[in-house]
Design an enzyme around this catalytic site. Structure first.
Site, PDB file in Angstrom:
ATOM      1  N   ARG A 166       9.159 -15.715 -14.956  1.00  0.00           N
ATOM      2  CA  ARG A 166      10.326 -16.351 -14.341  1.00  0.00           C
ATOM      3  C   ARG A 166       9.855 -17.007 -13.061  1.00  0.00           C
ATOM      4  O   ARG A 166       9.347 -16.323 -12.175  1.00  0.00           O
ATOM      5  CB  ARG A 166      11.375 -15.301 -13.986  1.00  0.00           C
ATOM      6  CG  ARG A 166      11.932 -14.547 -15.134  1.00  0.00           C
ATOM      7  CD  ARG A 166      13.101 -13.701 -14.611  1.00  0.00           C
ATOM      8  NE  ARG A 166      13.811 -13.075 -15.695  1.00  0.00           N
ATOM      9  CZ  ARG A 166      13.605 -11.834 -16.088  1.00  0.00           C
ATOM     10  NH1 ARG A 166      12.710 -11.086 -15.472  1.00  0.00           N
ATOM     11  NH2 ARG A 166      14.287 -11.322 -17.089  1.00  0.00           N
ATOM     12  N   ASP A 180      21.431 -12.755 -21.593  1.00  0.00           N
ATOM     13  CA  ASP A 180      22.459 -13.783 -21.730  1.00  0.00           C
ATOM     14  C   ASP A 180      23.032 -13.810 -23.141  1.00  0.00           C
ATOM     15  O   ASP A 180      24.224 -14.017 -23.320  1.00  0.00           O
ATOM     16  CB  ASP A 180      21.883 -15.161 -21.366  1.00  0.00           C
ATOM     17  CG  ASP A 180      21.994 -15.425 -19.868  1.00  0.00           C
ATOM     18  OD1 ASP A 180      22.906 -14.836 -19.236  1.00  0.00           O
ATOM     19  OD2 ASP A 180      21.188 -16.194 -19.326  1.00  0.00           O
ATOM     20  N   CYS A 234      12.523 -10.909 -24.989  1.00  0.00           N
ATOM     21  CA  CYS A 234      12.093 -10.773 -23.594  1.00  0.00           C
ATOM     22  C   CYS A 234      13.207 -10.269 -22.678  1.00  0.00           C
ATOM     23  O   CYS A 234      13.026 -10.170 -21.483  1.00  0.00           O
ATOM     24  CB  CYS A 234      11.546 -12.093 -23.062  1.00  0.00           C
ATOM     25  SG  CYS A 234      12.763 -13.401 -23.020  1.00  0.00           S
ATOM     26  N   ARG A 270       8.342 -19.864 -18.303  1.00  0.00           N
ATOM     27  CA  ARG A 270       9.654 -20.418 -18.625  1.00  0.00           C
ATOM     28  C   ARG A 270       9.993 -21.523 -17.636  1.00  0.00           C
ATOM     29  O   ARG A 270       9.870 -21.320 -16.420  1.00  0.00           O
ATOM     30  CB  ARG A 270      10.722 -19.332 -18.562  1.00  0.00           C
ATOM     31  CG  ARG A 270      12.094 -19.909 -18.898  1.00  0.00           C
ATOM     32  CD  ARG A 270      13.159 -18.858 -18.920  1.00  0.00           C
ATOM     33  NE  ARG A 270      13.407 -18.319 -17.592  1.00  0.00           N
ATOM     34  CZ  ARG A 270      14.335 -17.403 -17.338  1.00  0.00           C
ATOM     35  NH1 ARG A 270      15.064 -16.914 -18.325  1.00  0.00           N
ATOM     36  NH2 ARG A 270      14.509 -16.963 -16.115  1.00  0.00           N
ATOM     37  N   HIS A 330       0.823  -1.205   0.000  1.00  0.00           N
ATOM     38  CA  HIS A 330       0.000   0.000   0.000  1.00  0.00           C
ATOM     39  C   HIS A 330       0.853   1.248   0.000  1.00  0.00           C
ATOM     40  O   HIS A 330       0.467   2.272  -0.539  1.00  0.00           O
ATOM     41  CB  HIS A 330      -1.016  -0.064   1.129  1.00  0.00           C
ATOM     42  CG  HIS A 330      -1.995  -1.146   0.850  1.00  0.00           C
ATOM     43  ND1 HIS A 330      -3.061  -0.938   0.020  1.00  0.00           N
ATOM     44  CD2 HIS A 330      -1.995  -2.448   1.166  1.00  0.00           C
ATOM     45  CE1 HIS A 330      -3.693  -2.083  -0.129  1.00  0.00           C
ATOM     46  NE2 HIS A 330      -3.072  -3.016   0.559  1.00  0.00           N
ATOM     47  N   GLU A 361      19.344 -17.827 -26.069  1.00  0.00           N
ATOM     48  CA  GLU A 361      20.259 -17.096 -25.181  1.00  0.00           C
ATOM     49  C   GLU A 361      21.710 -17.330 -25.547  1.00  0.00           C
ATOM     50  O   GLU A 361      22.607 -16.776 -24.945  1.00  0.00           O
ATOM     51  CB  GLU A 361      20.047 -17.566 -23.733  1.00  0.00           C
ATOM     52  CG  GLU A 361      18.690 -17.228 -23.188  1.00  0.00           C
ATOM     53  CD  GLU A 361      18.384 -18.000 -21.926  1.00  0.00           C
ATOM     54  OE1 GLU A 361      18.603 -17.455 -20.839  1.00  0.00           O
ATOM     55  OE2 GLU A 361      17.939 -19.160 -22.036  1.00  0.00           O
TER      56      GLU A 361
END
Lengths: 91, 579
Positions: free
Chosen positions: B291, B452, B499, B327, B184, B426
């Site tokens: 993730r 990566d 991404c 993923r 909050h 990657e």
């Protein structure tokens, strides 16, 4: 007599602060003793700290046990609140 | 000039002196015994009354959306005091200790409840109990000794009441170590336009009061003691942000379309359920990267199939008819697990991603895939993304495994062909072999994990300060690799997304669109800005006037300069601070 409701939480944020507060206020309006159960945890529906401790989240099944003179009307209103009004809050 | 990276809780930019904000909470109350008086119940009632008075004071200034929360606080305080009274009566101890005991009891049960949102309520409860204790001990709220006007606050954590006070007293920005984007305090910061980021790694001891800092809550950075040129850069960014703010907000909820009518999906990257909840109302077109490593790290053992299943259906439910890409956990490398000790000399080139999943298939991969399949049966919007793929064998083995599990779970065996499986690119190997990876069948999309991919292509560890200057997603080496790879993927007729952080970087957006990318997965707070930039670009113009120049640059400075010049030439000077 005891009335038991089995409800699946559909609102996005489950029974956390905001919806829990609406829920507890509703329950406090009735004279009946009201308990909420999720898994093996049981809470006094009129005590927000206990309700929050259930960690009842979106998609969880909860059982509500209502016992007292106004249990019929309480069951009706609580069911409507959880199934219809709480999902509205999301929007 | 130390720079800290954090999570954005409320957007904005500010430049101001830092001040540490240290408050005592109920947890710091270290008395174990105190005198019991016959007036304890009255003392508790008085403290509660004062607290409720404070809430109604705050309610007047709080945004509409926060009122119900403040009512929840009132209920929590009432329940807390009721139980404290029971303890006072039965055990003859003083109110302060009783309040602390009730606090500790519920703190622990909130923690055990396992919901990330309820865990946040722990902070709310701490704030309520702390206020009650302050009133019991005769202090007034806040204390008001610190001069916080026009400063950037840095604190362990702040309560919603603190945040409202900050707004009232003209604080320029807030940094905390703890907290969450749905707290909050964060909501209040957003509705009062106070820039706020959460940096778990920072230490209060490293900060001196009065040091000038830049709080860049657009890119999630705190720059302490910036140099002159940095300062100038951020001044410009601050001005631009003020001008663009309302446009960015409006754009978040509009479908991103380029000037020449190409539609681009702007998706969100999320890393836990809390972020998922925020992202679901941020205007993004779905989740491009969920993730799930948070379920695996800091735990005694890998999560069970049921824990995974529950997480997946929750996120699927938040987004309903929008895509959610889950993923498979990318473990290994820099994500050590207590239950899986890998001794490797070079973990980044070792057992990680899909390699690790296939090696530990019984313990980790199978429960994950089973949970995914079960969730997919209920929610068709789920997609599966495989991390760190380098060979076709890895894709084939995963598909075989899925097929076996479909049999085990007695699911319809036609299900296999309906699963939307994607490869996360990657490594340069995956980038160059993408056509062959796709030819294994069943691959429906590709997502470029540019963080990566940049590290592996440029052979740079971006966390290593001695070489991190070489890390740049706009290095022509990376752009050339992307060009080769994306065109191969598009020839195969599959969807292509980005991404990594590159997708949220303004200068990268024209280049990515020019290369044929039509899906960008960004941080939830960046959705409006990214959509706005897309709406100002034309794919055909980028292809004609920018792409070849960038691809033929000799280094990253040259490619960046070309982009900057191009953006200015099409009238986007306003975005200069981001370029």
């Amino acid at each position: 007599m005891v009335t038991i409701l089995s409800i699946k939480l559909k609102n996005r944020s489950g029974l956390h602060a905001r919806p829990a507060s609406v829920f507890v206020r509703k329950c406090k309006a009735f004279k009946s003793i009201i308990k909420v159960q999720k898994g093996d945890k049981v809470a006094d529906a009129k005590n927000i700290l206990q309700v929050l401790s259930l960690g009842a989240d979106c998609g969880d099944e909860i059982l509500i046990e209502i016992n007292g003179e106004d249990e019929k009307i309480a069951a009706e209103e609580i069911k409507k609140l959880v199934e219809e009004e709480l999902p509205e809050i999301d929007k | 000039m130390p720079v800290f990276k954090g999570i954005i809780a409320s957007q904005g930019v500010s430049i101001a002196p830092l001040i540490r904000y240290i408050v005592k909470t109920v947890e710091d109350l270290d008395i174990t015994y105190c005198e019991f008086s016959t007036r304890e119940e009255i003392r508790l009632d008085v403290a509660l009354e004062k607290y409720i008075e404070l809430l109604s004071e705050i309610k007047k200034k709080a945004p509409e959306s926060e009122r119900e929360l403040l009512e929840a606080y009132e209920l929590m305080a009432q329940s807390l005091v009721d139980e404290a009274k029971d303890i006072v009566r039965s055990e003859n101890i003083c109110s302060e200790l009783a309040v602390k005991r009730v606090y500790l009891k519920y703190r622990d049960s909130f923690r055990e409840s396992g919901s990330s949102l309820i865990a946040l309520r722990e902070a709310d409860l701490r704030s309520i109990a702390s206020s009650l204790i302050k009133y019991l001990m005769g202090y007034t709220e806040g204390g008001g000794i610190l001069d916080i006007r026009d400063k950037i606050i840095i604190a362990e954590d702040v309560t919603p009441t603190d945040m409202i006070k900050f707004a009232k007293e003209g604080v320029k920005g807030v940094v905390t170590l703890k907290g969450g984007v749905t707290s909050h305090a964060a909501i209040i910061a957003r509705s009062n336009d106070i820039p706020y980021i959460i940096i778990p790694e920072i230490r209060l001891d490293d900060i001196k009061d009065g040091e000038i800092a830049v709080l860049d809550a657009l890119d999630g950075l705190l720059v302490v003691k910036p140099g002159e040129s940095e300062l100038e850069k951020y001044m410009a960014k601050l001005t631009r942000f003020e001008e663009l703010k309302s446009i960015i907000r409006r754009n978040a909820f509009i479908k991103a379309t380029t000037l020449d009518n190409y539609i681009v999906d702007v998706l969100c990257n999320i890393r836990d359920l809390e972020e998922a909840r925020v992202a679901s109302s941020s205007g993004c077109d779905g989740v491009g990267l969920f993730r799930i490593e948070f379920l695996y790290m800091m735990k005694e053992k890998a999560p069970s199939e049921d824990v995974l299943y529950n997480t997946f259906i929750k996120v699927a439910e938040f987004f309903r008819d929008k895509v959610v890409v889950i993923r498979a956990p990318d473990l290994g490398a820099d994500k050590p697990l207590p239950y899986l000790i890998l001794k490797e000399d070079n973990p980044f080139l070792g057992l990680r991603g899909i390699r690790l999943l296939l090696e530990y298939r019984e313990e980790i991969f199978k429960p994950f895939l089973r949970a995914f399949l079960r969730a997919l049966r209920v929610y068709e919007n789920l997609r599966l993304l495989l991390p760190m793929v380098t060979t076709t064998r890895e894709v084939r083995e995963t598909v075989e495994l899925l097929n076996t599990l479909i049999g085990e779970l007695r699911l319809d065996n036609k299900m296999l062909s309906s699963i939307k499986i994607g490869i996360m690119v990657e490594t340069p190997a995956a980038a160059l072999m993408i056509d062959k990876l796709v030819e294994t069948g069943l691959i429906k999309f590709v997502s470029y994990g540019t963080n990566d991919l940049t590290q592996y292509t440029l052979a740079v560890d971006r966390g290593n300060v001695r070489v991190s200057y070489l890390y740049d997603e706009l290095d022509p080496a990376l752009l050339r690799l992307l060009e080769i790879s994306v065109s191969k993927a598009l020839e195969k007729g599959i969807e292509v997304e980005v991404c990594g952080e590159m997708a949220s970087k303004i200068p990268a957006i024209p280049v990515l669109l020019g290369l044929g990318i039509r899906g960008l997965s960004v941080n939830p707070t960046q959705v409006g800005l990214v959509k706005y930039v897309i709406s100002k670009l034309s794919v055909n113009s980028v292809k004609k006037e920018l792409l070849s120049r960038v691809l033929s640059s000799s280094n990253n400075e040259e490619s960046r300069r070309s982009i900057r010049e191009y953006m200015v030439s099409i009238g986007l000077e306003e975005l200069k601070p981001w370029l």
